[in-house]
Structures are given as structure tokens and as C-alpha cells.
Design a protein around this motif. Structure first.
Motif, PDB file in Angstrom:
ATOM      1  N   GLU A 189      -6.105   7.461  -1.755  1.00  0.00           N
ATOM      2  CA  GLU A 189      -6.205   6.729  -0.479  1.00  0.00           C
ATOM      3  C   GLU A 189      -4.799   6.012  -0.055  1.00  0.00           C
ATOM      4  O   GLU A 189      -4.155   5.766  -0.732  1.00  0.00           O
ATOM      5  CB  GLU A 189      -7.200   5.510  -0.452  1.00  0.00           C
ATOM      6  CG  GLU A 189      -8.708   6.090  -0.655  1.00  0.00           C
ATOM      7  CD  GLU A 189      -9.335   6.955   0.563  1.00  0.00           C
ATOM      8  OE1 GLU A 189      -8.872   6.809   1.613  1.00  0.00           O
ATOM      9  OE2 GLU A 189     -10.073   7.667   0.065  1.00  0.00           O
ATOM     10  N   LEU A 190      -4.536   6.155   1.031  1.00  0.00           N
ATOM     11  CA  LEU A 190      -3.238   5.479   1.451  1.00  0.00           C
ATOM     12  C   LEU A 190      -3.426   4.164   1.712  1.00  0.00           C
ATOM     13  O   LEU A 190      -2.432   3.417   1.528  1.00  0.00           O
ATOM     14  CB  LEU A 190      -3.001   6.131   3.065  1.00  0.00           C
ATOM     15  CG  LEU A 190      -2.670   7.690   3.341  1.00  0.00           C
ATOM     16  CD1 LEU A 190      -2.680   7.970   4.633  1.00  0.00           C
ATOM     17  CD2 LEU A 190      -1.336   7.935   2.606  1.00  0.00           C
ATOM     18  N   SER A 191      -4.389   3.527   1.418  1.00  0.00           N
ATOM     19  CA  SER A 191      -4.598   2.215   1.432  1.00  0.00           C
ATOM     20  C   SER A 191      -4.563   1.675   0.236  1.00  0.00           C
ATOM     21  O   SER A 191      -4.576   0.327  -0.256  1.00  0.00           O
ATOM     22  CB  SER A 191      -5.856   1.569   2.231  1.00  0.00           C
ATOM     23  OG  SER A 191      -6.897   2.224   1.355  1.00  0.00           O
ATOM     24  N   GLU A 192      -4.398   2.407  -1.016  1.00  0.00           N
ATOM     25  CA  GLU A 192      -4.126   1.835  -2.286  1.00  0.00           C
ATOM     26  C   GLU A 192      -3.070   1.350  -2.374  1.00  0.00           C
ATOM     27  O   GLU A 192      -1.989   1.703  -2.125  1.00  0.00           O
ATOM     28  CB  GLU A 192      -4.301   3.397  -3.297  1.00  0.00           C
ATOM     29  CG  GLU A 192      -4.429   2.833  -4.662  1.00  0.00           C
ATOM     30  CD  GLU A 192      -4.807   4.112  -5.709  1.00  0.00           C
ATOM     31  OE1 GLU A 192      -4.393   4.153  -6.649  1.00  0.00           O
ATOM     32  OE2 GLU A 192      -5.110   5.059  -5.021  1.00  0.00           O
ATOM     33  N   GLN A 193      -3.091   0.183  -3.134  1.00  0.00           N
ATOM     34  CA  GLN A 193      -1.947  -0.763  -3.737  1.00  0.00           C
ATOM     35  C   GLN A 193      -1.129   0.151  -4.830  1.00  0.00           C
ATOM     36  O   GLN A 193      -1.516   0.691  -5.724  1.00  0.00           O
ATOM     37  CB  GLN A 193      -2.308  -2.060  -4.308  1.00  0.00           C
ATOM     38  CG  GLN A 193      -3.050  -2.900  -3.276  1.00  0.00           C
ATOM     39  CD  GLN A 193      -1.930  -3.589  -2.273  1.00  0.00           C
ATOM     40  OE1 GLN A 193      -0.864  -4.010  -2.679  1.00  0.00           O
ATOM     41  NE2 GLN A 193      -2.380  -3.393  -1.059  1.00  0.00           N
ATOM     42  N   THR A 227       0.760  -1.228   0.039  1.00  0.00           N
ATOM     43  CA  THR A 227      -0.157  -0.240  -0.045  1.00  0.00           C
ATOM     44  C   THR A 227       0.827   1.372  -0.133  1.00  0.00           C
ATOM     45  O   THR A 227       2.125   1.337   0.348  1.00  0.00           O
ATOM     46  CB  THR A 227      -0.973   0.167   1.164  1.00  0.00           C
ATOM     47  OG1 THR A 227      -0.211   0.238   2.383  1.00  0.00           O
ATOM     48  CG2 THR A 227      -1.728  -1.172   1.272  1.00  0.00           C
ATOM     49  N   LEU A 228       0.337   2.116  -0.470  1.00  0.00           N
ATOM     50  CA  LEU A 228       1.115   3.765  -0.416  1.00  0.00           C
ATOM     51  C   LEU A 228       1.439   3.891   1.231  1.00  0.00           C
ATOM     52  O   LEU A 228       2.357   4.455   1.447  1.00  0.00           O
ATOM     53  CB  LEU A 228       0.137   4.761  -0.799  1.00  0.00           C
ATOM     54  CG  LEU A 228       0.630   6.121  -0.638  1.00  0.00           C
ATOM     55  CD1 LEU A 228       1.924   6.122  -1.694  1.00  0.00           C
ATOM     56  CD2 LEU A 228      -0.266   7.115  -1.320  1.00  0.00           C
ATOM     57  N   LYS A 229       0.662   3.514   2.061  1.00  0.00           N
ATOM     58  CA  LYS A 229       0.726   3.805   3.410  1.00  0.00           C
ATOM     59  C   LYS A 229       2.020   3.088   3.973  1.00  0.00           C
ATOM     60  O   LYS A 229       3.096   3.468   4.491  1.00  0.00           O
ATOM     61  CB  LYS A 229      -0.347   3.476   4.358  1.00  0.00           C
ATOM     62  CG  LYS A 229      -0.204   3.414   6.044  1.00  0.00           C
ATOM     63  CD  LYS A 229      -1.215   3.131   6.786  1.00  0.00           C
ATOM     64  CE  LYS A 229      -0.731   3.230   8.239  1.00  0.00           C
ATOM     65  NZ  LYS A 229      -1.988   2.776   9.133  1.00  0.00           N
ATOM     66  N   ASP A 230       2.238   1.815   3.394  1.00  0.00           N
ATOM     67  CA  ASP A 230       3.315   0.717   3.773  1.00  0.00           C
ATOM     68  C   ASP A 230       4.761   1.599   3.207  1.00  0.00           C
ATOM     69  O   ASP A 230       5.706   1.331   3.828  1.00  0.00           O
ATOM     70  CB  ASP A 230       3.324  -0.626   3.414  1.00  0.00           C
ATOM     71  CG  ASP A 230       2.184  -1.257   4.135  1.00  0.00           C
ATOM     72  OD1 ASP A 230       1.900  -0.833   5.211  1.00  0.00           O
ATOM     73  OD2 ASP A 230       1.776  -2.163   3.705  1.00  0.00           O
ATOM     74  N   ASN A 231       4.449   1.935   1.941  1.00  0.00           N
ATOM     75  CA  ASN A 231       5.623   2.764   1.121  1.00  0.00           C
ATOM     76  C   ASN A 231       6.082   3.775   1.979  1.00  0.00           C
ATOM     77  O   ASN A 231       7.196   4.213   1.770  1.00  0.00           O
ATOM     78  CB  ASN A 231       5.415   2.918  -0.247  1.00  0.00           C
ATOM     79  CG  ASN A 231       5.528   1.785  -1.043  1.00  0.00           C
ATOM     80  OD1 ASN A 231       6.754   1.602  -1.587  1.00  0.00           O
ATOM     81  ND2 ASN A 231       4.390   0.992  -1.502  1.00  0.00           N
ATOM     82  N   ILE A 232       5.076   4.772   2.382  1.00  0.00           N
ATOM     83  CA  ILE A 232       5.763   5.891   3.123  1.00  0.00           C
ATOM     84  C   ILE A 232       5.941   5.390   4.541  1.00  0.00           C
ATOM     85  O   ILE A 232       7.214   6.258   4.849  1.00  0.00           O
ATOM     86  CB  ILE A 232       4.320   6.878   3.233  1.00  0.00           C
ATOM     87  CG1 ILE A 232       4.031   7.366   1.895  1.00  0.00           C
ATOM     88  CG2 ILE A 232       4.866   8.107   4.080  1.00  0.00           C
ATOM     89  CD1 ILE A 232       2.887   8.043   1.777  1.00  0.00           C
ATOM     90  N   SER A 233       5.542   4.816   5.132  1.00  0.00           N
ATOM     91  CA  SER A 233       6.162   4.520   6.729  1.00  0.00           C
ATOM     92  C   SER A 233       7.123   3.228   6.637  1.00  0.00           C
ATOM     93  O   SER A 233       7.180   3.031   7.862  1.00  0.00           O
ATOM     94  CB  SER A 233       4.892   4.144   7.396  1.00  0.00           C
ATOM     95  OG  SER A 233       4.206   2.999   6.965  1.00  0.00           O
ATOM     96  N   CYS A 234       7.648   2.781   5.769  1.00  0.00           N
ATOM     97  CA  CYS A 234       8.453   1.685   5.713  1.00  0.00           C
ATOM     98  C   CYS A 234       9.808   1.929   6.604  1.00  0.00           C
ATOM     99  O   CYS A 234      10.408   0.982   6.946  1.00  0.00           O
ATOM    100  CB  CYS A 234       8.821   0.962   4.419  1.00  0.00           C
ATOM    101  SG  CYS A 234       9.735   2.078   3.429  1.00  0.00           S
ATOM    102  N   SER A 235      10.330   3.084   6.502  1.00  0.00           N
ATOM    103  CA  SER A 235      11.552   3.447   7.242  1.00  0.00           C
ATOM    104  C   SER A 235      11.266   3.953   8.505  1.00  0.00           C
ATOM    105  O   SER A 235      12.225   4.405   9.191  1.00  0.00           O
ATOM    106  CB  SER A 235      12.087   4.278   6.332  1.00  0.00           C
ATOM    107  OG  SER A 235      11.393   5.822   6.291  1.00  0.00           O
ATOM    108  N   ILE A 236      10.044   3.784   9.105  1.00  0.00           N
ATOM    109  CA  ILE A 236       9.866   4.352  10.557  1.00  0.00           C
ATOM    110  C   ILE A 236       9.763   3.204  11.452  1.00  0.00           C
ATOM    111  O   ILE A 236       9.046   2.077  11.219  1.00  0.00           O
ATOM    112  CB  ILE A 236       8.153   4.945  10.524  1.00  0.00           C
ATOM    113  CG1 ILE A 236       8.316   5.924   9.435  1.00  0.00           C
ATOM    114  CG2 ILE A 236       7.767   5.414  12.054  1.00  0.00           C
ATOM    115  CD1 ILE A 236       9.082   7.165   9.464  1.00  0.00           C
ATOM    116  N   GLU A 237      10.378   3.423  12.600  1.00  0.00           N
ATOM    117  CA  GLU A 237      10.174   2.386  13.559  1.00  0.00           C
ATOM    118  C   GLU A 237       8.793   2.453  14.345  1.00  0.00           C
ATOM    119  O   GLU A 237       8.715   3.990  14.972  1.00  0.00           O
ATOM    120  CB  GLU A 237      11.324   2.452  14.688  1.00  0.00           C
ATOM    121  CG  GLU A 237      12.696   1.637  14.015  1.00  0.00           C
ATOM    122  CD  GLU A 237      13.841   1.998  15.004  1.00  0.00           C
ATOM    123  OE1 GLU A 237      13.613   1.776  16.209  1.00  0.00           O
ATOM    124  OE2 GLU A 237      14.984   2.046  14.438  1.00  0.00           O
TER     125      GLU A 237
END
Length: 159
Positions: A79-83, A47-57
Motif C-alpha cells: 500500500e502507498l500508505s505503508e510506513q 509513508t511510501l506515498k510521501d516518499n514518492i511525492s516529496c519532490s512534487i509541488e
């Protein structure tokens, strides 16, 4: 690009040294100090959310993500949930995701390598407005050949 990678501690200098608070970023654990966004951004098939937050602990709040989503002008994604899939994105879209990822890290030093290289005019103007606002909150280092930056009031260092 090489100097930015040395500052971040990704590359070790072949001669001389870079010190931050008397320590080498290459030999110290200083990764938490830096957010980096470059021309090439690795995209997860997620998801877009996962791509943005992947470098966050830890967990990142949706409100913060929505704010970053607006700042980076990723208008193609509703949407942030968009693949997202790397092979379906333009270089500009990938670069916007990389910039969003760097903002989400919220590190005290933001390093941007050719941040507008793949952006269209509207995206570039939105990006520059937002980076100018954000640069008041942290140290921002920008490496660019884009003359559009020169008239924005940033302190310039030519190497």
C-alpha cells in the motif's frame, strides 16, 4: 555522475560550460526541467506515498502514484500508505523509491545515474522495460556501467 550533476545545475563546472537553450543550468532556475534518480536515495520516515511525492509541488493523484508504484516494481510495499524507514530498506528498495520519485516529477528530462546498480535480476528487467517505454515520452540520460543497457536500442555515448 559529475557530468549529470553539472547538467542538472547541482554542480558548477570547474572549466568549460554546459548550456541548455544558451543558458547555464547552474546559474538559471531550470530545476523544473529535470527528474534525477541516483544510487543513493534519501528516505523520509513517513509513508511510501510521501516518499514518492516529496519532490512534487501540489497534490499528486493516487492513480498516478499507483501507476508509478507498479512501474517501479516495489513489490515489497502493498500500500502507498505503508510506513517506510530507511534503516529497514535494502539499497535496491531505496533505489526503486528514488526512481518512483523521479517519475512522479514528470519532468521533460529524466536523468538516471547507475539506475540498476542495486537491483536484483527481476527488478532490473522490469525497470529496463519500463524505462524503455518511458524514454519515448521524454529525454532520458542514463549513466551506467551495466552492459545490459547496450542491447536495448538506446543511443550510446561513451566518454
Amino acid at each position: 555522475t559529475t557530468l549529470l550533476k553539472i547538467i542538472c545545475g547541482v554542480l558548477e563546472p570547474s572549466s568549460g560550460k554546459v548550456l541548455i537553450n544558451s543558458e547555464s543550468p547552474y546559474k538559471s532556475n531550470m530545476g523544473h526541467l529535470f527528474s534525477y534518480s541516483g544510487v543513493n536515495t534519501h528516505i523520509l520516515t513517513s509513508t511510501l506515498k510521501d516518499n514518492i511525492s516529496c519532490s512534487i509541488e501540489g497534490e499528486i493523484h493516487d492513480e498516478i502514484l499507483k501507476n508509478i508504484h507498479q512501474k517501479t516494481n516495489i513489490l515489497d510495499f502493498k500500500e502507498l500508505s505503508e510506513q517506510v524507514h530507511s534503516n529497514h530498506l535494502s539499497q535496491g528498495q531505496k533505489q526503486k523509491i528514488g526512481f518512483a520519485r523521479a517519475l512522479a516529477r514528470n519532468a521533460p528530462i529524466l536523468i538516471l545515474d547507475e539506475p540498476t546498480a542495486n537491483l536484483d535480476k527481476i527488478s532490473k528487467e522490469t525497470f529496463l522495460k519500463n524505462i524503455k517505454e518511458d524514454s519515448n515520452k521524454r529525454i532520458t540520460i542514463i549513466a551506467t556501467h551495466d552492459p545490459f543497457f547496450y542491447n536495448l536500442g538506446f543511443q550510446e555515448l561513451s566518454l
